[in-house]
Design a protein around this motif. Structure first.
Motif, short mmCIF file in Angstrom:
data_model
loop_
_atom_site.label_atom_id
_atom_site.label_comp_id
_atom_site.label_asym_id
_atom_site.label_seq_id
_atom_site.Cartn_x
_atom_site.Cartn_y
_atom_site.Cartn_z
N GLY A 103 0.81 -1.19 0.00
CA GLY A 103 -0.19 0.09 -0.03
C GLY A 103 1.02 1.18 -0.01
N ILE A 104 2.08 1.24 0.94
CA ILE A 104 2.80 2.47 0.94
C ILE A 104 3.41 2.76 -0.51
CG2 ILE A 104 4.92 3.23 1.82
CD1 ILE A 104 4.06 1.79 4.52
N SER A 105 3.76 1.56 -0.95
CA SER A 105 4.67 1.78 -2.23
C SER A 105 3.64 1.88 -3.30
CB SER A 105 5.51 0.69 -2.61
OG SER A 105 4.92 -0.69 -2.80
N GLY A 106 2.41 1.75 -3.33
CA GLY A 106 1.44 1.73 -4.30
C GLY A 106 0.18 2.63 -4.33
N LYS A 107 -0.95 2.29 -3.89
CA LYS A 107 -2.00 2.96 -3.69
C LYS A 107 -1.98 4.10 -2.73
CE LYS A 107 -5.31 -0.93 -4.81
NZ LYS A 107 -5.85 -0.31 -5.92
N TRP A 108 -1.37 4.25 -1.73
CA TRP A 108 -1.31 5.07 -0.37
C TRP A 108 -0.20 6.31 -0.87
CZ3 TRP A 108 -1.14 1.07 3.96
CH2 TRP A 108 -2.39 0.19 3.90
N ASN A 109 0.49 6.14 -2.02
CA ASN A 109 1.23 7.33 -2.19
C ASN A 109 2.48 7.52 -1.32
OD1 ASN A 109 -0.15 7.94 -4.77
ND2 ASN A 109 -1.64 9.01 -3.48
N GLY A 110 2.97 6.30 -0.92
CA GLY A 110 4.07 6.54 0.05
C GLY A 110 3.67 6.84 1.67
N GLY A 154 -13.06 5.68 -1.37
CA GLY A 154 -13.74 6.74 -0.81
C GLY A 154 -12.90 7.66 0.42
N GLY A 155 -11.53 7.57 0.09
CA GLY A 155 -10.67 8.46 0.86
C GLY A 155 -10.18 7.55 2.12
N LYS A 156 -10.71 6.22 2.03
CA LYS A 156 -10.21 5.31 3.36
C LYS A 156 -9.28 4.45 2.82
CE LYS A 156 -14.69 5.63 5.55
NZ LYS A 156 -15.99 4.98 6.16
N LYS A 157 -8.29 4.29 3.72
CA LYS A 157 -6.89 3.11 3.35
C LYS A 157 -7.28 1.90 4.55
CE LYS A 157 -4.02 6.96 2.22
NZ LYS A 157 -2.84 7.74 2.41
N GLY A 158 -6.87 0.72 3.98
CA GLY A 158 -7.11 -0.42 4.64
C GLY A 158 -6.41 -1.48 4.06
N ILE A 159 -6.58 -2.76 4.86
CA ILE A 159 -6.37 -3.97 4.26
C ILE A 159 -7.48 -4.84 4.02
CG2 ILE A 159 -5.04 -6.01 4.30
CD1 ILE A 159 -3.19 -3.65 3.95
#
Length: 201
Positions: free
Chosen positions: A63-70, A148-153
């Motif tokens: 997620g950090i390296s992809g969808k979550w922009n670091g 929708g602005g929410k990040k998770g697994i």
């Protein structure tokens, strides 16, 4: 799903609940229909829990390296919960079947039905053999999402293998034997008698 990746986990023997493996189901009216099941991993199965924890950590890194922009959120919601605790959705205790287990739900989109096999690895023909309460091994994939602005697994559902039968959890229909009693042997047909000879026809 990427089998062999650290984010991909095959559980040990787990119990299934809310089983929707053959027909997609919407959790709420109007929601997207998906194949899904809730997986109860006994807390004694520390090996499976260790693989799940490692998979969630690896999914965070993806997620950090992809969808979550670091950027990693300070708290990352994930699907694995303590069955001895309370449901995150409503704060109510989990059902009694969840006690002593780690509880999580895995799902697959309607156009990706999971492969379901019997104890011998053959395709499951009789769908009634996979029910809430059955014991099975499940292959799942943990992945990062941003919605929708929410990040998770999240947890994707892969192949499912039945291991053994278990006591059905609430909501299953009774069997005919439970409803009507054990089957009775068919009555013996009395042989017809020949009226002329008096002997069986």
């Amino acid at each position: 799903m990427s089998f062999g990746d650290i984010t991909n986990v095959t559980t040990g023997e787990a119990r299934l609940s809310y089983v929707h493996l053959f027909k997609p189901h919407a959790q709420q009216p109007g929601a997207e229909e998906k194949y899904s099941c809730t997986i109860l991993v006994p807390k004694s199965d520390t090996a499976t829990k260790a693989r799940i924890d490692a998979a969630i950590e690896a999914a965070k890194q993806k997620g950090i390296s992809g969808k979550w922009n670091g950027v990693c959120p300070p708290i990352v919601p994930h699907p694995v919960h303590d069955g001895d605790g309370v449901r995150p959705s409503d704060g109510m205790p989990f059902g009694p079947e969840c006690k002593g287990h780690w509880v999580f739900t895995a799902s697959a989109k309607a156009d990706y039905p999971p492969e379901v096999v019997d104890q011998n690895g053959n395709p499951m023909i009789n769908q009634s053999e996979m029910y809430s309460g059955v014991y099975a091994m499940v292959n799942v994939e943990f992945y990062p999402y941003m919605f929708g602005g929410k990040k998770g697994i999240g947890c994707g559902l892969g192949p499912v293998k039945k291991v053994r039968d278990g006591e059905a959890l609430g909501g299953s229909a009774p069997t005919a034997a439970q409803a009507f009693g054990a089957p009775q042997p068919a009555p013996q047909q009395s042989a017809a008698i020949n009226p002329i000879t008096g002997l069986p026809m």
